[in-house]
Design a protein around this motif. Structure first.
Motif, PDB file in Angstrom:
ATOM      1  N   MET A  82       0.838  -1.203   0.000  1.00 36.14           N
ATOM      2  CA  MET A  82       0.000   0.000   0.000  1.00 36.14           C
ATOM      3  C   MET A  82       0.871   1.250   0.000  1.00 36.14           C
ATOM      4  N   SER A  83       0.397   2.303  -0.693  1.00 37.84           N
ATOM      5  CA  SER A  83       1.176   3.546  -0.654  1.00 37.84           C
ATOM      6  C   SER A  83       0.907   4.289   0.650  1.00 37.84           C
ATOM      7  N   GLN A  84      -0.159   3.879   1.339  1.00 33.79           N
ATOM      8  CA  GLN A  84      -0.469   4.507   2.618  1.00 33.79           C
ATOM      9  C   GLN A  84       0.097   3.656   3.762  1.00 33.79           C
ATOM     10  N   GLY A  85       0.365   4.305   4.865  1.00 35.67           N
ATOM     11  CA  GLY A  85       0.715   3.564   6.064  1.00 35.67           C
ATOM     12  C   GLY A  85      -0.578   3.101   6.733  1.00 35.67           C
ATOM     13  N   LEU A  86      -0.567   1.906   7.337  1.00 32.59           N
ATOM     14  CA  LEU A  86      -1.790   1.413   7.979  1.00 32.59           C
ATOM     15  C   LEU A  86      -1.432   0.761   9.306  1.00 32.59           C
ATOM     16  N   CYS A  87      -2.242   0.980  10.337  1.00 34.51           N
ATOM     17  CA  CYS A  87      -2.050   0.232  11.574  1.00 34.51           C
ATOM     18  C   CYS A  87      -3.407  -0.031  12.203  1.00 34.51           C
ATOM     19  N   PHE A  88      -3.433  -1.132  12.944  1.00 34.04           N
ATOM     20  CA  PHE A  88      -4.673  -1.670  13.484  1.00 34.04           C
ATOM     21  C   PHE A  88      -4.412  -1.935  14.966  1.00 34.04           C
ATOM     22  N   PHE A  89      -5.158  -1.252  15.837  1.00 34.19           N
ATOM     23  CA  PHE A  89      -4.970  -1.433  17.276  1.00 34.19           C
ATOM     24  C   PHE A  89      -6.218  -2.093  17.870  1.00 34.19           C
ATOM     25  N   ASP A  90      -6.012  -2.867  18.942  1.00 35.86           N
ATOM     26  CA  ASP A  90      -7.181  -3.458  19.600  1.00 35.86           C
ATOM     27  C   ASP A  90      -7.685  -2.520  20.700  1.00 35.86           C
ATOM     28  N   ALA A  92      -7.348  -2.664  23.754  1.00 31.93           N
ATOM     29  CA  ALA A  92      -6.384  -2.415  24.831  1.00 31.93           C
ATOM     30  C   ALA A  92      -5.215  -1.585  24.317  1.00 31.93           C
ATOM     31  N   GLN A  93      -5.387  -0.915  23.157  1.00 38.55           N
ATOM     32  CA  GLN A  93      -4.370  -0.061  22.541  1.00 38.55           C
ATOM     33  C   GLN A  93      -3.090  -0.826  22.211  1.00 38.55           C
ATOM     34  N   ARG A  94      -3.278  -2.103  21.865  1.00 36.28           N
ATOM     35  CA  ARG A  94      -2.109  -2.890  21.453  1.00 36.28           C
ATOM     36  C   ARG A  94      -2.196  -3.105  19.952  1.00 36.28           C
ATOM     37  N   LEU A  95      -1.021  -3.084  19.349  1.00 36.29           N
ATOM     38  CA  LEU A  95      -0.970  -3.187  17.893  1.00 36.29           C
ATOM     39  C   LEU A  95      -1.362  -4.586  17.446  1.00 36.29           C
ATOM     40  N   ILE A  96      -2.305  -4.666  16.516  1.00 36.81           N
ATOM     41  CA  ILE A  96      -2.638  -5.968  15.931  1.00 36.81           C
ATOM     42  C   ILE A  96      -1.766  -6.169  14.698  1.00 36.81           C
ATOM     43  N   ILE A  97      -1.741  -5.175  13.852  1.00 43.28           N
ATOM     44  CA  ILE A  97      -0.909  -5.274  12.640  1.00 43.28           C
ATOM     45  C   ILE A  97      -0.616  -3.866  12.119  1.00 43.28           C
ATOM     46  N   SER A  98       0.548  -3.742  11.464  1.00 45.85           N
ATOM     47  CA  SER A  98       0.851  -2.483  10.768  1.00 45.85           C
ATOM     48  C   SER A  98       1.634  -2.865   9.519  1.00 45.85           C
ATOM     49  N   ASN A  99       1.743  -1.948   8.586  1.00 49.09           N
ATOM     50  CA  ASN A  99       2.492  -2.304   7.379  1.00 49.09           C
ATOM     51  C   ASN A  99       3.853  -1.601   7.332  1.00 49.09           C
ATOM     52  N   ARG A 100       4.632  -1.978   6.283  1.00 46.85           N
ATOM     53  CA  ARG A 100       5.995  -1.462   6.165  1.00 46.85           C
ATOM     54  C   ARG A 100       5.972   0.059   5.950  1.00 46.85           C
ATOM     55  N   ARG A 101       4.986   0.519   5.147  1.00 41.64           N
ATOM     56  CA  ARG A 101       4.913   1.947   4.839  1.00 41.64           C
ATOM     57  C   ARG A 101       4.722   2.766   6.122  1.00 41.64           C
ATOM     58  N   TYR A 102       3.923   2.194   7.062  1.00 38.99           N
ATOM     59  CA  TYR A 102       3.700   2.883   8.339  1.00 38.99           C
ATOM     60  C   TYR A 102       5.042   3.068   9.056  1.00 38.99           C
ATOM     61  N   ALA A 103       5.828   1.970   9.089  1.00 37.93           N
ATOM     62  CA  ALA A 103       7.135   2.033   9.759  1.00 37.93           C
ATOM     63  C   ALA A 103       8.026   3.077   9.086  1.00 37.93           C
ATOM     64  N   GLU A 104       8.014   3.052   7.730  1.00 33.84           N
ATOM     65  CA  GLU A 104       8.852   4.018   6.990  1.00 33.84           C
ATOM     66  C   GLU A 104       8.432   5.451   7.280  1.00 33.84           C
ATOM     67  N   MET A 105       7.090   5.681   7.208  1.00 35.07           N
ATOM     68  CA  MET A 105       6.603   7.052   7.361  1.00 35.07           C
ATOM     69  C   MET A 105       6.974   7.646   8.713  1.00 35.07           C
ATOM     70  N   TYR A 106       6.889   6.800   9.742  1.00 38.08           N
ATOM     71  CA  TYR A 106       7.158   7.334  11.085  1.00 38.08           C
ATOM     72  C   TYR A 106       8.582   7.062  11.552  1.00 38.08           C
ATOM     73  N   ARG A 107       9.374   6.515  10.607  1.00 38.91           N
ATOM     74  CA  ARG A 107      10.802   6.259  10.886  1.00 38.91           C
ATOM     75  C   ARG A 107      10.977   5.393  12.130  1.00 38.91           C
ATOM     76  N   ILE A 108      10.180   4.309  12.205  1.00 38.67           N
ATOM     77  CA  ILE A 108      10.294   3.347  13.311  1.00 38.67           C
ATOM     78  C   ILE A 108      10.764   2.040  12.691  1.00 38.67           C
ATOM     79  N   SER A 109      11.646   1.320  13.394  1.00 38.30           N
ATOM     80  CA  SER A 109      12.109   0.038  12.865  1.00 38.30           C
ATOM     81  C   SER A 109      10.952  -0.971  12.901  1.00 38.30           C
ATOM     82  N   PRO A 110      10.773  -1.786  11.849  1.00 38.37           N
ATOM     83  CA  PRO A 110       9.690  -2.786  11.852  1.00 38.37           C
ATOM     84  C   PRO A 110       9.785  -3.716  13.067  1.00 38.37           C
ATOM     85  N   GLU A 111      11.020  -3.885  13.588  1.00 37.93           N
ATOM     86  CA  GLU A 111      11.222  -4.714  14.789  1.00 37.93           C
ATOM     87  C   GLU A 111      10.426  -4.165  15.985  1.00 37.93           C
ATOM     88  N   ASP A 112      10.278  -2.850  15.990  1.00 38.30           N
ATOM     89  CA  ASP A 112       9.592  -2.207  17.112  1.00 38.30           C
ATOM     90  C   ASP A 112       8.086  -2.104  16.894  1.00 38.30           C
TER      91      ASP A 112
END
Ligand code: C2E
Ligand code: MG
Ligand code: MG
Length: 627
Positions: A82-90, A92-112
């Motif tokens: 996707m050209s957009q960043g996407l993230c899905f939280f439950d 309890a504010q815990r991440l269910i899934i996010s994509n690579r673009r999201y990590a790139e956009m916010y400059r966070i390592s995918p490991e995190d």
């Protein structure tokens, strides 16, 4: 326990004395066994059926699992691409899934960004990476919380501290969680900002344009109504056109930019400077408590802009004229105020330039005179108030007439004969020149057709008409209608036309030449004397301007110029003609410089067409009899 039916048969096989009828019993037992066999067979069949059903079910489940896995793989591929960043939280504010673009956009390592990571951890990482809006961590979390509980989809545009702009769509989920998509719209925003800036600013100088000037003026006028007066200063650079023409447009552009920079240094932050096109500028001066405030600014502008500009290692001097209108007394709406500042500028220029003038209601009268002139000029065309006068052109060597120059006069009903110097520039400004020039062409060709056919007629065409593009058909139409040989018509143009040096101009000149018409350069030396255009088009004749002829006896440089021009023309195969010859002394000097032709009061003033035969008999009796 016995089966009731077996129990009944056993009872039937037992006598009253309690003896058992074995046969009956055997029969009963055999029936029972048969029954058992039947039951076994049925049970077996059922079991077989169930086994095959289970197998079928298992197969079905297997197929479903495979389909699900395939769908999941497709979903992940789509997510990752996707050209957009996407993230899905439950909830309890815990991440269910996010994509690579999201990590790139916010400059966070995918490991995190492993599933299960808490929103707070992600917020901390973004804080550290600088990919965070201009708000505190607590403010950000509170905003997220508000959006999450609101249960309403939310679109927001967020400016990050690092200058990027993201558009975020937030979609709450029923369990309190959310899905959000993130779009980097930085470039789009920059383009939008650029376009918005371009729509309101002048591309050359970066100053406000007419649109922004109007908007700012409306605001300033609203304040003026609340006892905070403002002034509008209209500025026009004196002689900018000459600089532009002589140094070329790129140098002219650099000069305008330099002027803009200097102007910026003279106004307050709250004032607005606009370029209205060409060399025209306007300033809105805010909070003008007394006329002296506007006077002080105008005087500073005149002083500062009169200081030389350094351009291509040359010192260039411009001057400025300024018209001032003050709100509210000179106008309470933008259009009136601008119009009145323009009228005041017109007055400043008319009074000798390099000065400022405040608007006065009487100035309107001046503009009224121009309107009357325009109306009269329009009427003159249809009422046939124009006449042509003809001035003979003399061959210097033989002193014979080679032709006449047609010069227009306006036979005004109340003012008498009006000189072209008075109305031609105005006709050029208003666009009436095309009609006038066409009339001159037709009349000159028709009248010249009656002369001896060795005589040429020279017609002046305005650059404004030339640039309008209709010159070639007008010339060929006039020649055809009069039945004049094209070789007898000379078109005179001025240097200002050549300075434009547009392909269209050159093409019109070449087409005129192709018709057989000859082309002269009039008033040579008064323009900006770039010899470059003599290379672009080979003129038939160069007319040395009368200002050089006038000063022939008193200024040594005039004779030097005449000598240079005649020398140049001889080597380029062009004829030279000197205009404005009034004395024998001038004639002798021109003769010594081998000028080909002359024209001037010494021989004759321009005369009406009816005087042509008389003029011919004076200079050329042989020709006069031919006429
Ligand atoms: P130009 O084409 O350079 O015309 C020469 C001007 O010098 C004429 O002024 C003429 O009367 C004047 N002149 C001729 N000999 C002498 C002399 O010995 N001494 C002095 N002091 N002046 C002399 P005029 O007729 O007033 O025309 C002025 C200008 O108006 C012309 O300059 C030309 O640019 C323009 N013009 C005249 N007729 C037309 C026309 O039909 N169409 C267009 N577009 N422009 C025209
Ligand atoms: Mg002329
Ligand atoms: Mg001339």
């Amino acid at each position: 326990m016995l089966h009731p039916r077996l129990a009944r048969q056993l009872a039937a096989a037992t006598t009253a004395e309690g003896e058992v009828d074995l046969a009956a019993l055997a029969h009963a037992v055999s029936i029972a066994y048969r029954r058992i066999d039947r039951m076994k067979t049925r049970a077996l069949a059922r079991e077989r059926r169930m086994t095959s059903e289970r197998a079928a079910r298992n197969k079905e489940v297997g197929k479903l699992v495979a389909e699900l896995e395939e769908q999941n793989a497709r979903f992940l591929a789509a997510l990752e691409n996707m050209s957009q960043g996407l993230c899905f939280f439950d909830g309890a504010q815990r991440l269910i899934i996010s994509n690579r673009r999201y990590a790139e956009m916010y400059r966070i390592s995918p490991e995190d960004l492993k599933p299960g990571t808490h929103l707070c951890e992600i917020v901390d990482r973004r804080f550290a990476a600088g990919s965070f809006p201009a708000m505190t961590r607590a403010e950000y979390l509170a905003w997220r919380e508000k959006v999450a509980v609101s249960n309403i989809p939310n679109d927001s545009v967020v400016e990050l501290r690092d200058g990027r702009t993201f558009a975020i769509r937030h979609q709450p989920m029923p369990d309190g969680g959310w899905v959000s998509t993130h779009d980097d719209i930085t470039e789009q925003r920059r383009t939008e900002t650029r376009i918005a800036h371009m729509a309101r600013h002048d591309a050359l100088t970066g100053l406000a344009n007419r649109v922004l000037l109007h908007e700012r003026l409306e605001d300033a006028l609203a304040r003026a109504k609340r006892a905070d007066p403002c002034a509008v200063l209209f500025l026009d650079l004196d002689h900018f056109k000459a600089i532009n023409d002589s140094l070329g447009h790129p140098a002219g552009d650099r000069l305008l930019r330099a002027v803009a920079i200097r102007m910026r240094q003279l106004v307050r932050e709250t004032d607005t400077i606009a370029r209205l096109g060409g060399d025209e500028f306007a300033i809105i001066q805010e909070s003008v408590r007394q006329p002296a405030d506007a006077t002080a600014l105008a005087a500073r502008l005149i002083e500062e802009l009169s200081r030389p500009f350094e351009l291509d290692a040359q010192q260039i001097t411009v001057a400025v004229s300024i018209g001032i209108a003050v709100a509210p007394q000179d106008g309470t709406d933008a259009d009136t105020l601008l119009k009145n500042a323009d009228i005041a500028l017109y007055r400043a220029k008319a009074e000798g330039r390099c000065r400022y003038r405040f608007f006065e209601p009487a100035m309107d009268a001046l503009i009224e005179r121009r309107r009357t002139l325009e109306r009269d000029l329009r009427r003159a065309i249809s009422a046939g108030e124009f006449v042509l006068h003809y001035q003979p052109v003399i061959r210097l060597e033989t002193r014979t007439v080679s032709g006449f120059e047609a010069l227009i006069r306006w036979n005004h009903p109340t003012r008498g004969l009006v000189s072209p110097a008075e109305f031609i520039p105005f006709a050029e400004e208003t666009g009436l020149i095309t009609e006038i020039d066409e009339w001159v062409l037709e009349t000159a060709c028709r009248e010249a057709a009656a002369w001896p056919d060795t005589l040429a007629v020279a017609v002046n065409l305005s650059p404004a008409h030339f640039l309008s593009g209709g010159v070639v058909p007008a010339v060929s139409g006039a020649l055809a209608e009069a039945g004049l040989a094209p070789g007898r018509l000379e078109i005179e143009i001025t240097e200002s036309l050549m300075i434009e040096n547009s392909e269209a101009t050159l093409s019109s000149l070449r087409r005129l030449r192709a018709l057989g018409v000859s082309i002269s350069m009039d008033d040579f030396g008064t323009g900006y004397s770039s010899l470059g255009y003599l290379r672009n088009f080979r003129f038939d004749k160069i007319k040395i301007d009368q200002s050089f002829i006038r000063e022939l006896s008193c200024r040594a440089d005039s004779i030097a110029i005449v000598r240079a021009v005649t020398g140049l023309c001889t080597s380029l195969g062009m004829t030279t003609i000197a205009e404005g010859v009034e004395t024998e002394e001038q004639l002798a000097a021109l003769s010594a410089e081998k000028c080909t032709e002359v024209q001037g009061y010494l021989f004759s003033r321009p005369r009406p067409a009816s005087d042509v035969p008389a003029l011919l008999s004076l200079f050329d009796p042989a020709l006069a009899t031919a006429a």
